[in-house]
Design a protein around this motif. Structure first.
Motif, mmCIF file in Angstrom:
data_model
loop_
_atom_site.group_PDB
_atom_site.id
_atom_site.type_symbol
_atom_site.label_atom_id
_atom_site.label_comp_id
_atom_site.label_asym_id
_atom_site.label_seq_id
_atom_site.Cartn_x
_atom_site.Cartn_y
_atom_site.Cartn_z
ATOM 1 N N SER A 17 9.299 14.445 -2.757
ATOM 2 C CA SER A 17 8.896 13.654 -4.020
ATOM 3 C C SER A 17 8.503 12.542 -3.689
ATOM 4 O O SER A 17 8.311 12.060 -2.586
ATOM 5 C CB SER A 17 10.387 13.735 -4.642
ATOM 6 N N PHE A 18 7.901 11.993 -4.622
ATOM 7 C CA PHE A 18 7.474 10.382 -4.532
ATOM 8 C C PHE A 18 8.766 9.678 -3.862
ATOM 9 O O PHE A 18 8.338 8.828 -2.868
ATOM 10 C CB PHE A 18 6.821 9.850 -5.556
ATOM 11 N N GLU A 19 9.896 9.916 -4.360
ATOM 12 C CA GLU A 19 11.146 8.951 -4.113
ATOM 13 C C GLU A 19 11.253 9.090 -2.442
ATOM 14 O O GLU A 19 11.530 8.153 -1.619
ATOM 15 C CB GLU A 19 12.124 9.082 -4.769
ATOM 16 N N ASN A 20 11.529 10.382 -2.065
ATOM 17 C CA ASN A 20 11.816 10.451 -0.553
ATOM 18 C C ASN A 20 10.658 10.364 0.216
ATOM 19 O O ASN A 20 10.867 9.751 1.452
ATOM 20 C CB ASN A 20 12.572 11.977 -0.101
ATOM 21 N N LEU A 21 9.520 10.569 -0.276
ATOM 22 C CA LEU A 21 8.381 10.080 0.788
ATOM 23 C C LEU A 21 8.154 8.599 0.719
ATOM 24 O O LEU A 21 7.722 8.277 2.062
ATOM 25 C CB LEU A 21 7.126 10.757 0.370
ATOM 26 N N ARG A 22 8.462 7.757 -0.207
ATOM 27 C CA ARG A 22 8.410 6.509 -0.273
ATOM 28 C C ARG A 22 9.373 5.944 1.025
ATOM 29 O O ARG A 22 9.207 5.199 1.546
ATOM 30 C CB ARG A 22 8.731 5.909 -1.588
ATOM 31 N N GLN A 23 10.717 6.562 0.802
ATOM 32 C CA GLN A 23 11.617 5.998 1.963
ATOM 33 C C GLN A 23 11.196 6.341 3.329
ATOM 34 O O GLN A 23 11.381 5.402 4.324
ATOM 35 C CB GLN A 23 12.715 6.712 1.738
ATOM 36 N N LEU A 24 10.430 7.603 3.507
ATOM 37 C CA LEU A 24 9.967 8.033 4.870
ATOM 38 C C LEU A 24 8.746 6.831 5.082
ATOM 39 O O LEU A 24 8.707 6.367 6.497
ATOM 40 C CB LEU A 24 9.254 9.247 4.963
ATOM 41 N N ASP A 82 0.746 -1.214 -0.014
ATOM 42 C CA ASP A 82 0.008 0.082 0.047
ATOM 43 C C ASP A 82 1.074 1.291 -0.139
ATOM 44 O O ASP A 82 0.374 2.475 -0.266
ATOM 45 C CB ASP A 82 -0.993 0.065 1.268
ATOM 46 N N LEU A 83 2.133 1.155 0.359
ATOM 47 C CA LEU A 83 2.980 2.332 0.508
ATOM 48 C C LEU A 83 3.145 3.310 -0.740
ATOM 49 O O LEU A 83 3.224 4.546 -0.700
ATOM 50 C CB LEU A 83 4.428 1.927 1.146
ATOM 51 N N ASP A 84 3.354 2.569 -1.808
ATOM 52 C CA ASP A 84 3.187 3.446 -3.247
ATOM 53 C C ASP A 84 2.088 4.236 -3.178
ATOM 54 O O ASP A 84 2.035 5.314 -3.677
ATOM 55 C CB ASP A 84 3.482 2.267 -4.351
ATOM 56 N N GLU A 85 0.827 3.536 -3.073
ATOM 57 C CA GLU A 85 -0.231 4.284 -3.142
ATOM 58 C C GLU A 85 -0.321 5.544 -2.455
ATOM 59 O O GLU A 85 -0.867 6.427 -2.683
ATOM 60 C CB GLU A 85 -1.534 3.271 -2.992
ATOM 61 N N VAL A 86 -0.042 5.274 -0.963
ATOM 62 C CA VAL A 86 -0.038 6.484 0.056
ATOM 63 C C VAL A 86 0.839 7.463 -0.548
ATOM 64 O O VAL A 86 0.415 8.703 -0.621
ATOM 65 C CB VAL A 86 0.701 5.829 1.395
ATOM 66 N N ALA A 87 2.274 7.081 -0.933
ATOM 67 C CA ALA A 87 3.198 8.384 -1.525
ATOM 68 C C ALA A 87 2.354 8.797 -2.752
ATOM 69 O O ALA A 87 2.580 9.886 -2.928
ATOM 70 C CB ALA A 87 4.563 7.527 -1.900
ATOM 71 N N PRO A 146 18.087 7.060 7.737
ATOM 72 C CA PRO A 146 18.356 8.420 7.098
ATOM 73 C C PRO A 146 17.386 8.258 5.611
ATOM 74 O O PRO A 146 17.374 7.272 5.008
ATOM 75 C CB PRO A 146 19.782 8.611 6.871
ATOM 76 N N ILE A 147 17.091 9.395 4.925
ATOM 77 C CA ILE A 147 16.573 9.657 4.106
ATOM 78 C C ILE A 147 17.252 10.377 3.050
ATOM 79 O O ILE A 147 17.488 11.597 3.313
ATOM 80 C CB ILE A 147 15.021 10.083 4.069
ATOM 81 N N ASP A 148 17.372 9.865 1.757
ATOM 82 C CA ASP A 148 18.259 10.634 0.859
ATOM 83 C C ASP A 148 17.396 11.267 -0.254
ATOM 84 O O ASP A 148 16.427 10.684 -0.537
ATOM 85 C CB ASP A 148 19.747 10.270 0.261
ATOM 86 N N ASP A 149 17.789 12.436 -1.046
ATOM 87 C CA ASP A 149 17.194 12.868 -2.166
ATOM 88 C C ASP A 149 17.474 12.354 -3.465
ATOM 89 O O ASP A 149 17.102 13.000 -4.522
ATOM 90 C CB ASP A 149 16.905 14.308 -2.168
#
Ligand code: NAD
Length: 355
Positions: free
Chosen positions: A333-340, A313-318, A351-354
């Motif tokens: 961004s979709f990418e850093n939010l998906r890591q979060l 479900d995480l992709d859909e949330v992002a 840690p989360i990178d951009d």
């Protein structure tokens, strides 16, 4: 330093035993036929207040529900019309106060709030209700209660499982405003004082639910936090809570509480000084780690997995959260939010990178 600040028409009575003054306060406001609102679990308390208001014809609608479903608002409205009610008295948490706001919005019925949790909703002009699978939300001064009575005595029986997440809901309102890129200087003293009061009171409540001074501190923190979110900003944190609650049905306060350490850690590289001030107000070495530790000690779930979300479900949330631009100190961004979200899912503060 420039800023804009617009106050709301707050009218607050705060202190132990103040709820006993309700009959006289109704006279001052000129209300005669109140409809008392509560959840089914708080119906006995609603009965107690109805008895206190005699001989006024006070009726009770004890069917408030989380997320304020529209059919519940309409059923309460029907009851208010049958009885000729001239105001509502919402006794309970954000769900009950939300129902009162629904009646203010749909029928211009003025409301009184007697909050018994730390959601802070009674101080805000934010209304919301669930309409089928959609959540309608908006702002209107008409939903601000004509009077809010904060009586810490009424919170002594609030279980830790509700107290902890609900207090985190309040802390979140303050943290997002304290760590904004351009914080509103009018709100900073309220935000930091609220964080201090809530963070100091919560462990004492965990040790003794009936600690009246700790209850007073948390309720005062909730009052300030409500004023902060009402006149301040929301950021990625609130956006994620709305997506998770709205599309995946996660419980409101637990979602705030679980996400907060992660959204704080996400923004810290962009607002390090403000985040350090949050850690000082918390009395912690590190804001995100301090929030997580405090949360775990007061019944906050450790991960999104525990709230029933599936990893897929995480992709859909992002995707939902980034469908429109997000107001947030760190660019989302979709990418850093998906890591979060992966971190929230596993419970790890990585840690989360951009890149
Ligand atoms: P809640 O109102 O759903 O209450 C949680 C539970 O605690 C309920 O079962 C309730 O009956 C029980 N309860 C309440 N007071 C009690 C007491 N003193 N003793 C024992 N049990 C008690 O939860 P909440 O966290 O207060 O509110 C969540 C809702 O508030 C969500 O729907 C959220 O969207 C809304 N909210 C709105 C705003 C706003 O500004 N509009 C702000 C924050 C929260």
């Amino acid at each position: 330093m420039g800023f804009a600040f617009k106050s709301l028409p707050w009218n607050v009575l705060f202190g132990s035993g103040t709820s006993m003054r309700l009959p006289g306060e109704l006279d001052v406001l000129g209300f005669e036929r109140p409809l008392i609102l509560s959840t089914p679990g708080q119906a006995a308390r609603a009965e107690h207040f109805a008895a206190m208001l005699e001989p006024r014809p006070a009726a009770i609608f004890a069917e408030a529900k989380m997320h304020t479903p529209l059919p519940t608002v309409l059923a309460a409205l029907e009851r208010a019309r049958e009885l000729g009610s001239d105001c509502t008295i919402a006794i309970g948490g954000g769900s009950t106060i939300g129902l009162g706001k629904g009646l203010a919005l749909k029928a211009s019925l003025p409301g009184i709030a007697i909050p018994t949790t730390y959601s802070g909703s009674e101080m805000t002009n934010i209304w919301g209700y669930q309409h089928g699978s959609k959540k309608e939300i908006g702002r209107s001064e008409s939903v601000v209660p004509k009077l809010t009575i904060y009586d810490p005595e009424l919170t002594l029986d609030l279980p830790l499982a509700v107290s902890g997440p609900s207090a985190f809901n309040a802390i979140a309102h303050c943290v997002v405003n304290a760590t904004a890129v351009e914080p509103n200087p009018m709100l900073l003293p309220w935000a930091f004082e609220a964080i201090r009061e809530l963070a100091a009171g919560l462990p004492l409540i965990a040790a003794d639910l009936h600690d009246i001074d700790a209850r007073r501190r948390c309720l005062f923190g909730a009052c300030l936090a409500g004023a902060v979110i009402a006149t301040g900003a929301t950021t990625l944190h609130h956006k994620l809570c709305h997506v998770l609650g709205g599309a995946f049905g996660t419980p409101h306060a637990q979602t705030h509480a679980l996400l907060l350490p992660h959204t704080v850690a996400f923004n810290e590289p962009v607002v390090p000084d403000a985040t350090r001030r949050v850690s000082e107000a918390l009395g912690a070495g590190d804001a995100a780690a301090g929030l997580r530790e405090l949360g775990l000690s007061v019944g906050v779930v450790p991960s999104l997995r525990e709230l029933g979300l599936r990893e897929r479900d995480l992709d859909e949330v992002a995707r939902l959260a980034t469908a429109a631009p997000v107001n947030n100190p760190r660019a989302v961004s979709f990418e850093n939010l998906r890591q979060l979200l992966q971190n929230v899912f596993t419970g790890e503060l990585a840690p989360i990178d951009d890149a």
